[in-house]
Design a protein around this motif. Structure first.
Motif, PDB file in Angstrom:
ATOM      1  N   LEU A 212     -10.261   1.750  -3.613  1.00 11.02           N
ATOM      2  CA  LEU A 212     -10.358   3.153  -3.199  1.00 11.02           C
ATOM      3  C   LEU A 212      -9.677   4.073  -4.204  1.00 11.02           C
ATOM      4  O   LEU A 212     -10.219   5.130  -4.557  1.00 11.02           O
ATOM      5  CB  LEU A 212      -9.734   3.340  -1.815  1.00 11.02           C
ATOM      6  CG  LEU A 212      -9.790   4.771  -1.270  1.00 11.02           C
ATOM      7  CD1 LEU A 212     -11.228   5.218  -1.064  1.00 11.02           C
ATOM      8  CD2 LEU A 212      -8.999   4.896   0.023  1.00 11.02           C
ATOM      9  N   VAL A 213      -8.492   3.676  -4.675  1.00 12.48           N
ATOM     10  CA  VAL A 213      -7.783   4.505  -5.656  1.00 12.48           C
ATOM     11  C   VAL A 213      -8.605   4.649  -6.930  1.00 12.48           C
ATOM     12  O   VAL A 213      -8.667   5.732  -7.532  1.00 12.48           O
ATOM     13  CB  VAL A 213      -6.394   3.906  -5.957  1.00 12.48           C
ATOM     14  CG1 VAL A 213      -5.761   4.591  -7.163  1.00 12.48           C
ATOM     15  CG2 VAL A 213      -5.484   4.042  -4.744  1.00 12.48           C
TER      16      VAL A 213
ATOM     17  N   ILE B 169       0.840  -1.201   0.000  1.00  9.99           N
ATOM     18  CA  ILE B 169       0.000   0.000   0.000  1.00  9.99           C
ATOM     19  C   ILE B 169       0.877   1.253   0.000  1.00  9.99           C
ATOM     20  O   ILE B 169       0.607   2.220  -0.717  1.00  9.99           O
ATOM     21  CB  ILE B 169      -0.945  -0.014   1.213  1.00  9.99           C
ATOM     22  CG1 ILE B 169      -1.903  -1.203   1.128  1.00  9.99           C
ATOM     23  CG2 ILE B 169      -1.734   1.292   1.303  1.00  9.99           C
ATOM     24  CD1 ILE B 169      -2.734  -1.427   2.382  1.00  9.99           C
ATOM     25  N   LEU B 170       1.949   1.230   0.781  1.00 12.66           N
ATOM     26  CA  LEU B 170       2.850   2.380   0.884  1.00 12.66           C
ATOM     27  C   LEU B 170       3.444   2.748  -0.477  1.00 12.66           C
ATOM     28  O   LEU B 170       3.442   3.923  -0.871  1.00 12.66           O
ATOM     29  CB  LEU B 170       3.976   2.067   1.871  1.00 12.66           C
ATOM     30  CG  LEU B 170       5.036   3.147   2.061  1.00 12.66           C
ATOM     31  CD1 LEU B 170       4.446   4.353   2.777  1.00 12.66           C
ATOM     32  CD2 LEU B 170       6.234   2.605   2.845  1.00 12.66           C
TER      33      LEU B 170
ATOM     34  N   ALA C  34       0.939   8.628   1.275  1.00 14.69           N
ATOM     35  CA  ALA C  34       0.991   7.169   1.263  1.00 14.69           C
ATOM     36  C   ALA C  34       0.813   6.605   2.669  1.00 14.69           C
ATOM     37  O   ALA C  34       0.085   5.620   2.876  1.00 14.69           O
ATOM     38  CB  ALA C  34       2.323   6.698   0.662  1.00 14.69           C
ATOM     39  N   LEU C  35       1.470   7.221   3.654  1.00 11.94           N
ATOM     40  CA  LEU C  35       1.346   6.748   5.038  1.00 11.94           C
ATOM     41  C   LEU C  35      -0.086   6.917   5.552  1.00 11.94           C
ATOM     42  O   LEU C  35      -0.567   6.089   6.340  1.00 11.94           O
ATOM     43  CB  LEU C  35       2.324   7.512   5.940  1.00 11.94           C
ATOM     44  CG  LEU C  35       3.802   7.190   5.726  1.00 11.94           C
ATOM     45  CD1 LEU C  35       4.673   8.168   6.524  1.00 11.94           C
ATOM     46  CD2 LEU C  35       4.101   5.747   6.149  1.00 11.94           C
ATOM     47  N   PHE C  36      -0.747   7.976   5.122  1.00 12.31           N
ATOM     48  CA  PHE C  36      -2.152   8.170   5.491  1.00 12.31           C
ATOM     49  C   PHE C  36      -2.985   6.975   5.033  1.00 12.31           C
ATOM     50  O   PHE C  36      -3.844   6.481   5.781  1.00 12.31           O
ATOM     51  CB  PHE C  36      -2.679   9.458   4.868  1.00 12.31           C
ATOM     52  CG  PHE C  36      -4.179   9.602   4.944  1.00 12.31           C
ATOM     53  CD1 PHE C  36      -4.784  10.054   6.097  1.00 12.31           C
ATOM     54  CD2 PHE C  36      -4.981   9.263   3.854  1.00 12.31           C
ATOM     55  CE1 PHE C  36      -6.178  10.180   6.174  1.00 12.31           C
ATOM     56  CE2 PHE C  36      -6.368   9.385   3.920  1.00 12.31           C
ATOM     57  CZ  PHE C  36      -6.960   9.849   5.081  1.00 12.31           C
ATOM     58  N   HIS C  37      -2.742   6.496   3.824  1.00 13.16           N
ATOM     59  CA  HIS C  37      -3.516   5.382   3.302  1.00 13.16           C
ATOM     60  C   HIS C  37      -3.136   4.059   3.969  1.00 13.16           C
ATOM     61  O   HIS C  37      -3.991   3.193   4.150  1.00 13.16           O
ATOM     62  CB  HIS C  37      -3.378   5.306   1.783  1.00 13.16           C
ATOM     63  CG  HIS C  37      -4.150   6.374   1.085  1.00 13.16           C
ATOM     64  ND1 HIS C  37      -3.649   7.635   0.866  1.00 13.16           N
ATOM     65  CD2 HIS C  37      -5.429   6.401   0.607  1.00 13.16           C
ATOM     66  CE1 HIS C  37      -4.563   8.383   0.278  1.00 13.16           C
ATOM     67  NE2 HIS C  37      -5.658   7.660   0.102  1.00 13.16           N
TER      68      HIS C  37
ATOM     69  N   GLY D  98       1.607  10.346  -3.015  1.00 10.62           N
ATOM     70  CA  GLY D  98       0.793  11.488  -3.412  1.00 10.62           C
ATOM     71  C   GLY D  98       1.044  11.878  -4.854  1.00 10.62           C
ATOM     72  O   GLY D  98       0.127  12.243  -5.588  1.00 10.62           O
ATOM     73  N   SER D  99       2.304  11.783  -5.266  1.00 12.50           N
ATOM     74  CA  SER D  99       2.682  12.098  -6.638  1.00 12.50           C
ATOM     75  C   SER D  99       3.791  11.156  -7.071  1.00 12.50           C
ATOM     76  O   SER D  99       4.806  11.023  -6.379  1.00 12.50           O
ATOM     77  CB  SER D  99       3.170  13.551  -6.748  1.00 12.50           C
ATOM     78  OG  SER D  99       3.789  13.786  -8.005  1.00 12.50           O
ATOM     79  N   TRP D 100       3.606  10.503  -8.218  1.00 10.55           N
ATOM     80  CA  TRP D 100       4.645   9.610  -8.728  1.00 10.55           C
ATOM     81  C   TRP D 100       5.879  10.394  -9.149  1.00 10.55           C
ATOM     82  O   TRP D 100       6.968   9.804  -9.300  1.00 10.55           O
ATOM     83  CB  TRP D 100       4.096   8.801  -9.900  1.00 10.55           C
ATOM     84  CG  TRP D 100       3.124   7.756  -9.466  1.00 10.55           C
ATOM     85  CD1 TRP D 100       1.766   7.817  -9.557  1.00 10.55           C
ATOM     86  CD2 TRP D 100       3.414   6.498  -8.845  1.00 10.55           C
ATOM     87  NE1 TRP D 100       1.199   6.677  -9.034  1.00 10.55           N
ATOM     88  CE2 TRP D 100       2.177   5.853  -8.592  1.00 10.55           C
ATOM     89  CE3 TRP D 100       4.595   5.859  -8.474  1.00 10.55           C
ATOM     90  CZ2 TRP D 100       2.102   4.604  -7.983  1.00 10.55           C
ATOM     91  CZ3 TRP D 100       4.520   4.620  -7.858  1.00 10.55           C
ATOM     92  CH2 TRP D 100       3.286   4.001  -7.619  1.00 10.55           C
TER      93      TRP D 100
END
Length: 372
Positions: free
Chosen positions: A311-312, A26-27, A349-352, A32-34
């Motif tokens: 979700l994504v 998931i991380l 990413a950590l939020f997700h 947030g941005s690639w």
């Protein structure tokens, strides 16, 4: 691939290892941005590897670990193997198609099956699980070792004899031509800018060995028990695999995107070493505190991973501003102003990871363990 929580032979260390891989998946899949990710959280450009390149093969290794417990309990093993393989593959296919509509200008249009990607992460998991299970069922562990050697050497031979130009390049590897012929360009991944599937058909063959290695490791620790000798031998075997990978790398480069045989040895070896460390800390030293975070992910790994993908995909449907999806809007509005481009992308990413930990925590509290 979860095991029943009532299993008397359950190893907490295996749940922790499996949960760590899901959390890392998931991380690395939701920055947030690639365009703004720290180097260890991105894949190697081609040859070589980063920590991110280990996440998927570690999950396959964990699938093999779980199989070493579950396969012995099947009343009708062949039926169970085929059913599970088909279901996981179908879920992956539906996830590729989901949410079935996409934005075209200012309107939502139906996503055509004519351009549906056929392969993917879940599809590879399904095929590797199913084929590894059949190999182990029919040929037993000793036969599976021989089959693994043949798969790794055979894959090397196929790339050398069936490729064009540089057999280890994006344009020349045999897997590309096989996928184009069987799947068709419209059904392949285009993340490299051209039709090329990193979870393609041919490169699935060596990936089967990652599952077999996980099975053999799980079977070994069950037979030998939770003791220091088991840990040392498992770690030494892993280090031997890593050494062999680097020797082989001189002729057959370590490469995740075409899943080279040297890459299989590297990833399986490192997985064995890390698992041995977890076994030592959790099962022998009895250091039980602090692992629950990963244990939560390890109890519903496949479901949590699928939900993260769902979700994504839903984010892609939501447009807070004209022409801008919720995914990028969320990052740019909340996380980038809060922590900057790189740290904001990581924080996103950590939020997700945290969000899906809460889902796993709720499922665990309700004693809901979703298995395919």
């Amino acid at each position: 691939m979860s095991l029943p929580t009532s299993s008397p032979n359950r190893f907490l260390s295996l749940d922790v290892f499996r949960g760590l891989t899901v959390a890392c998946m998931i991380l690395v899949n939701t920055p947030g941005s690639w365009a703004h990710i720290y180097a260890p959280l991105g894949h190697a450009k081609w040859h070589g590897w980063t920590p991110t390149d280990l996440v998927f093969p570690f999950f396959l290794f964990a699938v093999g670990n779980a199989m070493s417990f579950a396969l012995k309990k099947y009343d009708a093993p062949l039926a169970k193997i085929f059913k599970r393989t088909a279901l996981i593959f179908l879920i992956g296919l539906l996830l590729n198609w989901f949410p079935f509509v996409a934005w075209s200008g200012d309107e939502l249009v139906f996503k055509s099956l004519a351009k549906l990607r056929i392969m993917g992460v879940l599809q590879r998991i399904a095929l590797c699980y199913g084929l590894a299970a059949l190999i182990i069922y029919y040929f037993k562990p000793k036969g599976a070792i021989i089959a693994s050697v043949l798969l790794l050497l055979g894959y090397w031979g196929l790339l050398l004899t069936c490729g064009q130009g540089d057999p280890y390049s994006l344009e020349g590897n045999a897997g590309l031509f096989i996928d184009k012929a069987i799947l068709g360009e419209n059904h392949m991944y285009r993340g490299e800018g051209v039709p090329f599937d990193p979870e393609g058909l041919l490169s699935t063959l060596p990936a089967i060995v990652n599952v077999i290695c996980g099975y053999l490791a799980g079977d070994y620790i069950q037979r030998k028990g939770k003791n220091t000798g088991t840990v040392i031998r498992l770690a030494l075997a892993g280090l031997v695999f890593v050494a062999l990978a680097y020797v082989w790398n001189s002729w057959f480069p370590i490469n995740k995107k075409i899943w080279t045989s040297s890459y299989v040895l590297l990833s399986a070896g490192l997985a064995a070493v890390i698992l041995s460390i977890f076994i030592y800390l959790v099962e022998i030293v009895q250091w039980k505190r602090g692992w629950y975070f990963f244990e939560v992910f390890g109890k519903n790994p496949l479901f949590i991973f699928v939900m993260s993908g769902v979700l994504v995909k839903i984010y892609g449907l939501i447009r807070p501003e004209p022409g801008k999806g919720f995914y990028s809007w969320f990052y740019e509005t909340v996380f980038r102003p809060l922590a900057g481009e790189l740290n904001g992308s990581l924080l996103f990413a950590l939020f997700h990871v945290g969000l899906f930990w809460l889902l796993g925590w709720w499922l665990d509290k309700k004693r809901i363990y979703i298995k395919v």
